[in-house]
Design a protein around this motif. Structure first.
Motif, short mmCIF file in Angstrom:
data_model
loop_
_atom_site.label_atom_id
_atom_site.label_comp_id
_atom_site.label_asym_id
_atom_site.label_seq_id
_atom_site.Cartn_x
_atom_site.Cartn_y
_atom_site.Cartn_z
N VAL A 145 1.36 -1.04 0.05
CA VAL A 145 -0.13 -0.25 0.33
C VAL A 145 1.47 1.22 -0.08
O VAL A 145 1.55 1.03 0.88
N ILE A 163 -8.77 0.58 -2.90
CA ILE A 163 -8.38 1.17 -2.14
C ILE A 163 -9.25 2.67 -2.54
O ILE A 163 -9.29 2.51 -2.89
N LEU A 223 -9.36 -1.27 2.23
CA LEU A 223 -9.36 -2.19 0.91
C LEU A 223 -10.29 -2.77 0.85
O LEU A 223 -11.24 -3.23 1.37
#
Length: 109
Positions: free
Chosen positions: A29, A90, A99
């Motif tokens: 991420v 996301i 998410l």
């Protein structure tokens, strides 16, 4: 689409990343300088480098092993390199990273 809270955006350094472990494997991420967030597979298709340890610039990440560059929007390799990384839905909601819950529920096949 349902979402799962995976933490605060503040847990990711600006122009950095963190790893989320899922049944599919590790997901990187990323947070850009403009506080945009992206989720992709954490492995470079070239040599398996950990993209979460790469350099984030604009909306791209450079693999720390061999300098392949990937667009965080599409997952496509840029320049002369060929390849693609998986991308996942996301979003940021009230400072929290959300998410796509389906990512957490799917198993690797």
């Amino acid at each position: 689409m349902s979402w799962i809270d995976i933490g605060s955006i503040d847990q990711i350094p600006v122009r950095g990343a963190r790893v989320v472990k899922t049944k599919l494997g590790c997901i990187a991420v990323f947070r850009t300088a403009e506080d945009e967030v992206f989720a992709t597979s954490d492995r470079c298709p070239h040599k398996g480098g950990p993209l979460s340890e790469g350099i984030v610039h604009g909306t791209s990440v450079t693999c720390p092993l061999h300098n392949w560059v990937f667009d965080l929007n599409s997952g496509e390799a840029q320049g002369a390199d060929e390849g693609k990384i998986d991308t996942y839905a996301i979003r940021v909601e009230n400072g929290r990273l959300m998410l796509d819950a389906a990512v957490m529920e799917r198993s690797a096949a």
